[in-house]
Design an enzyme around this catalytic site. Structure first.
Site, PDB file in Angstrom:
ATOM      1  N   GLU A 230      46.554  28.555  40.680  1.00  0.00           N
ATOM      2  CA  GLU A 230      47.396  29.634  40.171  1.00  0.00           C
ATOM      3  C   GLU A 230      47.293  29.649  38.650  1.00  0.00           C
ATOM      4  O   GLU A 230      47.245  28.582  38.028  1.00  0.00           O
ATOM      5  CB  GLU A 230      48.878  29.390  40.527  1.00  0.00           C
ATOM      6  N   CYS A 231      47.311  30.826  38.062  1.00  0.00           N
ATOM      7  CA  CYS A 231      47.359  30.862  36.599  1.00  0.00           C
ATOM      8  C   CYS A 231      48.755  30.492  36.116  1.00  0.00           C
ATOM      9  O   CYS A 231      48.944  30.075  34.981  1.00  0.00           O
ATOM     10  CB  CYS A 231      46.966  32.242  36.087  1.00  0.00           C
ATOM     11  N   GLY A 232      49.744  30.657  37.002  1.00  0.00           N
ATOM     12  CA  GLY A 232      51.118  30.293  36.634  1.00  0.00           C
ATOM     13  C   GLY A 232      52.065  31.474  36.613  1.00  0.00           C
ATOM     14  O   GLY A 232      53.273  31.305  36.680  1.00  0.00           O
TER      15      GLY A 232
END
Ligand code: SF4
Length: 247
Positions: free
Chosen positions: A232-234
């Site tokens: 996930e990029c966040g």
């Protein structure tokens, strides 16, 4: 928790949405939140589907698009194509960094490969998105994540309260896969991202460390952050703390 969060019976809604079509969930979100609904889009491989559902339910809906400074030119072109075709209300939030200057400052000598992906995502992707949500202050946020994309996403409910963003996160496509999206795109004559045909099943930023084409038998998300323990990029973590999330 906001008064809106208290009013919704999330358990009942999530139970009902398990068997609902995404268009119905989007229609519910549009009716429930009206102008206080925004959506995010990466204008990625299959993004046209949720955009199409959302603007059918709520024409003029604000669409947040994060420009990290490292997107493919094809992504900008695709956004512009859809924006013109559907008169989209796109709100582009850009990184505060000059893309070349950031690489120098961060000691990233190779523009095609990030050494410190978490730092780059934090500076160029997460910060603009958090800024967008803070400034737009929606009561609900529509997003296109799917359970088949990662283990973390398997746990996601259709509607949840996000303390991190102080709004509800609504994910109508959770139970869809590539097959359902393909059928929807085809039946509404909607385009894929132009790189989809070249094997890019999931499209983020252009360094090879972040997006690469995948083979027929590979998982679509395996082309993201190859070889890194990162899924996930966040942006899509709805809790306050990112520490326990397997990013
Ligand atoms: S996906 Fe890659 S280029 Fe994009 S912000 Fe994250 S690390 Fe940087």
């Amino acid at each position: 928790m906001s008064s809106t969060a208290e009013q919704l019976d999330l358990d009942a809604l999530n139970q009902m949405f398990e068997t609902a079509q995404p268009t119905k969930i989007v229609q519910w979100a549009a009716a429930q939140f009206g102008d206080d609904l925004v959506m995010s889009s990466s204008f990625g491989a299959e993004s046209a589907a949720l955009i199409h559902m959302a603007i059918a339910a709520r024409p003029g809906l604000r669409i947040v698009f994060v420009d990290t400074g490292y997107l493919f030119p094809e992504t900008h072109a695709f956004m512009e194509q859809l924006r013109r075709q559907f008169d989209l209300n796109v709100w582009t939030y850009r990184t505060r960094h000059d893309p070349i200057a950031y690489l120098h400052q961060a000691g990233e000598e190779n523009p095609t490969w990030r050494k410190d992906i978490d730092a780059c995502c934090a500076a160029n992707k997460i910060e603009p998105f958090e800024r967008a949500i803070k400034e737009l202050a929606p009561k609900a946020w529509l997003r296109g994540i799917r359970r088949s994309q990662s283990d973390l996403r398997k746990q996601t409910p259709f509607v949840e309260w996000s303390p991190r963003y102080n709004c509800h996160a609504i994910s109508p496509l959770l139970n869809w896969g590539s097959r359902e999206l393909h059928a929807y795109l085809k039946s509404h004559d909607l385009p894929y991202h132009p790189l989809w045909e070249k094997g890019y099943a999931s499209i983020g930023c252009n360094p090879l460390s972040c997006t690469r084409p995948v083979g027929q038998d590979e998982h679509p998300r395996s082309g993201r952050w190859t070889g890194q323990d990162k899924y996930e990029c966040g942006i899509n973590i709805t809790k306050n703390s990112l520490d326990s999330a397997n990013l």
